[in-house]
Design a protein around this motif. Structure first.
Motif, short mmCIF file in Angstrom:
data_model
loop_
_atom_site.label_atom_id
_atom_site.label_comp_id
_atom_site.label_asym_id
_atom_site.label_seq_id
_atom_site.Cartn_x
_atom_site.Cartn_y
_atom_site.Cartn_z
N ASP A 1 0.82 -1.21 0.00
CA ASP A 1 0.00 0.00 0.00
C ASP A 1 0.86 1.26 0.00
O ASP A 1 1.68 1.47 0.90
CB ASP A 1 -0.93 0.01 1.21
N GLY A 2 0.67 2.08 -1.01
CA GLY A 2 1.46 3.30 -1.13
C GLY A 2 2.74 3.11 -1.90
O GLY A 2 3.43 4.08 -2.21
N THR A 3 3.07 1.85 -2.20
CA THR A 3 4.28 1.53 -2.96
C THR A 3 3.92 0.91 -4.30
O THR A 3 4.22 1.45 -5.36
CB THR A 3 5.19 0.59 -2.16
N LEU A 4 3.25 -0.24 -4.26
CA LEU A 4 2.77 -0.87 -5.50
C LEU A 4 1.39 -0.35 -5.87
O LEU A 4 1.08 -0.18 -7.05
CB LEU A 4 2.72 -2.39 -5.34
N ILE A 5 0.58 -0.13 -4.85
CA ILE A 5 -0.84 0.15 -5.05
C ILE A 5 -1.21 1.52 -4.50
O ILE A 5 -0.74 1.93 -3.43
CB ILE A 5 -1.68 -0.95 -4.36
N ASP A 6 -2.08 2.22 -5.24
CA ASP A 6 -2.57 3.53 -4.79
C ASP A 6 -3.69 3.32 -3.77
O ASP A 6 -4.87 3.49 -4.07
CB ASP A 6 -3.06 4.34 -5.99
N HIS A 7 -3.28 2.94 -2.58
CA HIS A 7 -4.24 2.63 -1.51
C HIS A 7 -5.08 3.85 -1.14
O HIS A 7 -6.31 3.76 -1.03
CB HIS A 7 -3.47 2.13 -0.29
N LYS A 8 -4.44 5.00 -0.98
CA LYS A 8 -5.18 6.19 -0.55
C LYS A 8 -6.20 6.63 -1.59
O LYS A 8 -7.31 7.06 -1.25
CB LYS A 8 -4.20 7.33 -0.25
N GLY A 9 -5.84 6.52 -2.86
CA GLY A 9 -6.78 6.90 -3.91
C GLY A 9 -8.02 6.05 -3.90
O GLY A 9 -9.15 6.55 -3.96
N ALA A 10 -7.83 4.72 -3.79
CA ALA A 10 -8.97 3.80 -3.74
C ALA A 10 -9.77 3.99 -2.47
O ALA A 10 -11.01 3.96 -2.47
CB ALA A 10 -8.47 2.36 -3.85
N GLN A 11 -9.07 4.19 -1.37
CA GLN A 11 -9.72 4.38 -0.07
C GLN A 11 -10.60 5.63 -0.07
O GLN A 11 -11.76 5.58 0.36
CB GLN A 11 -8.64 4.50 1.01
N ASN A 12 -10.07 6.73 -0.55
CA ASN A 12 -10.82 7.99 -0.54
C ASN A 12 -12.07 7.92 -1.41
O ASN A 12 -13.13 8.44 -1.04
CB ASN A 12 -9.92 9.14 -0.99
N LEU B 1 -12.88 -2.14 -6.41
CA LEU B 1 -13.19 -1.68 -7.76
C LEU B 1 -12.35 -0.46 -8.15
O LEU B 1 -12.02 -0.26 -9.32
CB LEU B 1 -14.68 -1.34 -7.88
N ASN B 2 -12.01 0.36 -7.15
CA ASN B 2 -11.23 1.57 -7.40
C ASN B 2 -9.72 1.35 -7.30
O ASN B 2 -8.94 2.29 -7.50
CB ASN B 2 -11.63 2.66 -6.39
N LEU B 3 -9.31 0.13 -7.00
CA LEU B 3 -7.91 -0.17 -6.73
C LEU B 3 -7.09 -0.26 -8.02
O LEU B 3 -7.46 -0.97 -8.95
CB LEU B 3 -7.81 -1.49 -5.97
N ASN B 4 -5.98 0.45 -8.04
CA ASN B 4 -5.07 0.42 -9.19
C ASN B 4 -3.63 0.47 -8.70
O ASN B 4 -3.33 1.00 -7.63
CB ASN B 4 -5.31 1.61 -10.12
N SER B 5 -2.74 -0.07 -9.52
CA SER B 5 -1.31 0.07 -9.23
C SER B 5 -0.85 1.45 -9.69
O SER B 5 -1.49 2.09 -10.52
CB SER B 5 -0.51 -1.02 -9.93
N PHE B 6 0.27 1.89 -9.15
CA PHE B 6 0.87 3.13 -9.61
C PHE B 6 1.47 2.91 -11.01
O PHE B 6 1.75 1.77 -11.41
CB PHE B 6 1.96 3.58 -8.64
#
Length: 230
Positions: free
Chosen positions: A12-23, A101-106
Protein backbone atom coordinates in the motif's frame (compact mmCIF):
# COMPACT_ATOMS: atom_id res chain seq x y z
CA UNK A 1 22.67 -1.51 -7.14
CA UNK A 2 25.36 -4.16 -7.11
CA UNK A 3 25.10 -7.68 -5.73
CA UNK A 4 21.32 -7.55 -5.17
CA UNK A 5 19.56 -10.87 -5.73
CA UNK A 6 16.34 -10.43 -3.74
CA UNK A 7 13.96 -7.47 -3.79
CA UNK A 8 11.09 -6.94 -1.34
CA UNK A 9 8.32 -4.38 -1.79
CA UNK A 10 5.70 -2.83 0.45
CA UNK A 11 2.17 -2.96 -1.03
CA UNK A 12 0.00 0.00 0.00
CA UNK A 13 1.46 3.30 -1.13
CA UNK A 14 4.28 1.53 -2.96
CA UNK A 15 2.77 -0.87 -5.50
CA UNK A 16 -0.84 0.15 -5.05
CA UNK A 17 -2.57 3.53 -4.79
CA UNK A 18 -4.24 2.63 -1.51
CA UNK A 19 -5.18 6.19 -0.55
CA UNK A 20 -6.78 6.90 -3.91
CA UNK A 21 -8.97 3.80 -3.74
CA UNK A 22 -9.72 4.38 -0.07
CA UNK A 23 -10.82 7.99 -0.54
CA UNK A 24 -13.13 7.13 -3.44
CA UNK A 25 -14.69 4.25 -1.51
CA UNK A 26 -15.25 6.41 1.58
CA UNK A 27 -16.93 9.09 -0.52
CA UNK A 28 -19.22 6.53 -2.16
CA UNK A 29 -20.32 5.26 1.26
CA UNK A 30 -20.96 8.79 2.55
CA UNK A 31 -23.03 9.75 -0.49
CA UNK A 32 -25.23 6.69 -0.11
CA UNK A 33 -25.71 6.55 3.66
CA UNK A 34 -24.91 9.94 5.22
CA UNK A 35 -25.17 12.49 2.39
CA UNK A 36 -26.04 15.39 4.70
CA UNK A 37 -22.57 15.41 6.24
CA UNK A 38 -19.47 16.83 4.58
CA UNK A 39 -17.04 14.48 2.89
CA UNK A 40 -14.14 16.11 4.75
CA UNK A 41 -15.65 15.40 8.18
CA UNK A 42 -16.86 11.93 7.23
CA UNK A 43 -13.50 10.93 5.80
CA UNK A 44 -11.63 12.29 8.83
CA UNK A 45 -13.81 10.30 11.24
CA UNK A 46 -13.71 7.13 9.13
CA UNK A 47 -9.91 7.19 8.96
CA UNK A 48 -9.63 7.97 12.67
CA UNK A 49 -11.72 4.95 13.63
CA UNK A 50 -10.03 2.77 11.02
CA UNK A 51 -6.68 3.47 12.69
CA UNK A 52 -8.09 3.00 16.20
CA UNK A 53 -9.69 -0.37 15.51
CA UNK A 54 -6.83 -1.65 13.37
CA UNK A 55 -4.52 -1.07 16.32
CA UNK A 56 -6.87 -3.08 18.55
CA UNK A 57 -6.81 -5.86 15.95
CA UNK A 58 -3.00 -5.84 15.80
CA UNK A 59 -2.91 -6.05 19.60
CA UNK A 60 -5.13 -9.13 19.47
CA UNK A 61 -7.98 -7.46 21.35
CA UNK A 62 -10.51 -7.89 18.53
CA UNK A 63 -10.61 -10.09 15.43
CA UNK A 64 -10.49 -8.93 11.81
CA UNK A 65 -14.27 -8.86 11.30
CA UNK A 66 -14.83 -7.11 14.62
CA UNK A 67 -12.42 -4.31 13.70
CA UNK A 68 -14.25 -3.76 10.40
CA UNK A 69 -17.66 -3.61 12.08
CA UNK A 70 -16.37 -1.36 14.88
CA UNK A 71 -14.94 1.06 12.31
CA UNK A 72 -18.40 1.61 10.82
CA UNK A 73 -20.28 1.72 14.13
CA UNK A 74 -17.80 4.21 15.61
CA UNK A 75 -18.07 6.42 12.53
CA UNK A 76 -21.86 6.37 12.60
CA UNK A 77 -21.86 7.05 16.35
CA UNK A 78 -19.71 10.14 15.77
CA UNK A 79 -22.63 11.50 13.72
CA UNK A 80 -25.18 10.53 16.41
CA UNK A 81 -26.33 7.48 14.48
CA UNK A 82 -26.71 4.07 16.10
CA UNK A 83 -26.60 0.92 13.97
CA UNK A 84 -26.42 -2.79 14.75
CA UNK A 85 -23.66 -5.20 13.77
CA UNK A 86 -25.57 -6.66 10.82
CA UNK A 87 -26.12 -3.25 9.25
CA UNK A 88 -22.52 -2.23 9.93
CA UNK A 89 -21.28 -5.41 8.27
CA UNK A 90 -23.42 -4.65 5.21
CA UNK A 91 -21.84 -1.19 4.96
CA UNK A 92 -18.26 -2.39 5.41
CA UNK A 93 -18.73 -5.11 2.80
CA UNK A 94 -19.98 -2.48 0.38
CA UNK A 95 -16.99 -0.28 1.24
CA UNK A 96 -14.57 -3.15 0.57
CA UNK A 97 -16.23 -3.84 -2.79
CA UNK A 98 -15.98 -0.16 -3.76
CA UNK A 99 -12.36 -0.07 -2.59
CA UNK A 100 -11.45 -3.09 -4.69
CA UNK A 101 -13.19 -1.68 -7.76
CA UNK A 102 -11.23 1.57 -7.40
CA UNK A 103 -7.91 -0.17 -6.73
CA UNK A 104 -5.07 0.42 -9.19
CA UNK A 105 -1.31 0.07 -9.23
CA UNK A 106 0.87 3.13 -9.61
CA UNK A 107 2.27 3.85 -13.09
CA UNK A 108 5.05 1.53 -14.33
CA UNK A 109 4.65 -0.89 -11.40
CA UNK A 110 3.57 -3.94 -13.37
CA UNK A 111 5.94 -3.38 -16.29
CA UNK A 112 8.84 -2.90 -13.86
CA UNK A 113 7.99 -6.04 -11.89
CA UNK A 114 7.90 -7.97 -15.16
CA UNK A 115 11.27 -6.50 -16.10
CA UNK A 116 12.81 -7.57 -12.78
CA UNK A 117 11.20 -11.01 -13.02
CA UNK A 118 12.73 -11.56 -16.45
CA UNK A 119 16.09 -10.47 -15.07
CA UNK A 120 15.80 -13.37 -12.58
CA UNK A 121 15.55 -11.29 -9.41
CA UNK A 122 13.71 -12.97 -6.55
CA UNK A 123 10.71 -10.75 -5.81
CA UNK A 124 8.81 -10.64 -2.54
CA UNK A 125 6.49 -8.61 -0.33
CA UNK A 126 6.62 -7.34 3.25
CA UNK A 127 3.28 -5.80 4.18
CA UNK A 128 1.06 -5.14 7.15
CA UNK A 129 -2.54 -6.25 6.85
CA UNK A 130 -4.93 -9.13 6.47
CA UNK A 131 -3.31 -11.97 4.53
CA UNK A 132 -6.17 -12.81 2.16
CA UNK A 133 -6.95 -9.14 1.51
CA UNK A 134 -3.35 -8.28 0.63
CA UNK A 135 -3.02 -11.33 -1.63
CA UNK A 136 -6.23 -10.29 -3.36
CA UNK A 137 -4.73 -6.85 -4.06
CA UNK A 138 -1.63 -8.41 -5.62
CA UNK A 139 -3.80 -10.56 -7.86
CA UNK A 140 -5.96 -7.58 -8.81
CA UNK A 141 -2.94 -5.73 -10.25
CA UNK A 142 -1.57 -8.93 -11.86
CA UNK A 143 1.56 -8.91 -9.69
CA UNK A 144 0.97 -12.11 -7.72
CA UNK A 145 2.41 -14.54 -10.26
CA UNK A 146 5.62 -12.51 -10.55
CA UNK A 147 6.41 -13.03 -6.87
CA UNK A 148 8.10 -15.94 -5.12
CA UNK A 149 5.25 -17.28 -3.00
CA UNK A 150 7.29 -18.02 0.13
CA UNK A 151 8.60 -14.45 0.00
CA UNK A 152 5.12 -12.92 0.36
CA UNK A 153 5.31 -11.89 4.01
CA UNK A 154 2.07 -10.48 5.50
CA UNK A 155 1.89 -9.35 9.14
CA UNK A 156 -1.34 -11.20 10.03
CA UNK A 157 0.17 -14.53 9.01
CA UNK A 158 3.58 -13.91 10.61
CA UNK A 159 2.43 -12.36 13.89
CA UNK A 160 4.64 -9.27 13.64
CA UNK A 161 3.81 -5.97 11.96
CA UNK A 162 6.09 -3.28 10.57
CA UNK A 163 8.01 -1.43 11.95
CA UNK A 164 8.86 -4.45 14.15
CA UNK A 165 12.23 -5.56 12.79
CA UNK A 166 11.25 -9.19 13.38
CA UNK A 167 9.05 -9.25 10.28
CA UNK A 168 12.09 -8.18 8.23
CA UNK A 169 14.30 -10.73 9.98
CA UNK A 170 11.72 -13.40 9.17
CA UNK A 171 11.75 -12.39 5.50
CA UNK A 172 15.54 -12.52 5.45
CA UNK A 173 15.58 -15.97 7.06
CA UNK A 174 12.96 -17.35 4.68
CA UNK A 175 14.84 -16.00 1.68
CA UNK A 176 18.16 -17.46 2.83
CA UNK A 177 19.84 -14.36 1.42
CA UNK A 178 22.77 -12.38 2.76
CA UNK A 179 21.43 -9.02 4.04
CA UNK A 180 23.73 -7.05 1.73
CA UNK A 181 22.06 -8.78 -1.23
CA UNK A 182 18.53 -7.66 -0.28
CA UNK A 183 16.82 -4.46 -1.41
CA UNK A 184 13.58 -3.08 -0.03
CA UNK A 185 11.26 -0.49 -1.59
CA UNK A 186 8.72 1.29 0.62
CA UNK A 187 6.96 4.62 1.00
CA UNK A 188 7.13 4.97 4.80
CA UNK A 189 10.39 5.93 6.49
CA UNK A 190 9.50 4.57 9.93
CA UNK A 191 7.65 1.44 8.84
CA UNK A 192 9.75 0.50 5.83
CA UNK A 193 13.11 2.19 5.48
CA UNK A 194 14.57 2.38 8.99
CA UNK A 195 13.95 -1.23 10.11
CA UNK A 196 15.28 -2.57 6.81
CA UNK A 197 18.38 -0.38 7.11
CA UNK A 198 18.92 -1.74 10.63
CA UNK A 199 19.42 -5.17 9.05
CA UNK A 200 21.87 -3.68 6.53
CA UNK A 201 19.52 -4.09 3.58
CA UNK A 202 19.73 -1.64 0.71
CA UNK A 203 16.66 0.60 0.94
CA UNK A 204 14.90 2.87 -1.53
CA UNK A 205 12.24 5.32 -0.42
CA UNK A 206 9.24 5.67 -2.75
CA UNK A 207 8.41 9.37 -3.00
CA UNK A 208 5.65 9.67 -5.61
CA UNK A 209 4.84 13.23 -4.60
CA UNK A 210 8.50 14.27 -4.82
CA UNK A 211 8.22 15.98 -1.44
CA UNK A 212 10.97 14.18 0.50
CA UNK A 213 14.07 15.44 -1.31
CA UNK A 214 15.29 17.05 1.93
CA UNK A 215 15.74 13.62 3.53
CA UNK A 216 19.04 11.81 3.30
CA UNK A 217 17.72 8.53 1.88
CA UNK A 218 18.09 6.94 -1.54
CA UNK A 219 14.72 7.55 -3.18
CA UNK A 220 12.80 7.42 -6.43
CA UNK A 221 9.75 9.35 -7.58
CA UNK A 222 8.64 6.81 -10.21
CA UNK A 223 8.87 3.04 -10.52
CA UNK A 224 10.33 3.61 -13.98
CA UNK A 225 13.58 4.68 -12.29
CA UNK A 226 14.13 1.15 -10.97
CA UNK A 227 15.16 -0.03 -14.43
CA UNK A 228 18.13 2.33 -14.28
CA UNK A 229 19.29 0.71 -11.04
CA UNK A 230 19.08 -2.97 -11.99
Amino acid sequence: MKNITTIFFDIDGTLIDHKGAQNKAIEQIRKKYLPNFSNEKFQKNWLQFTKKNWLLFEQGKINFLEQKIARVKDTWKSFDRRINNKYAEKIINEYVLNYELNLNSFPYVLSTLRYLYKKKYRLGIISNGNNSQQIKKLKKINAYNLLEKKLIIISEKIGYAKPDVRIFSHAQKISGTNPTQIAFFGDDINNDILPAKNLHWQTILIDYGNVLSHLNFPRIVSFKEIRNKY
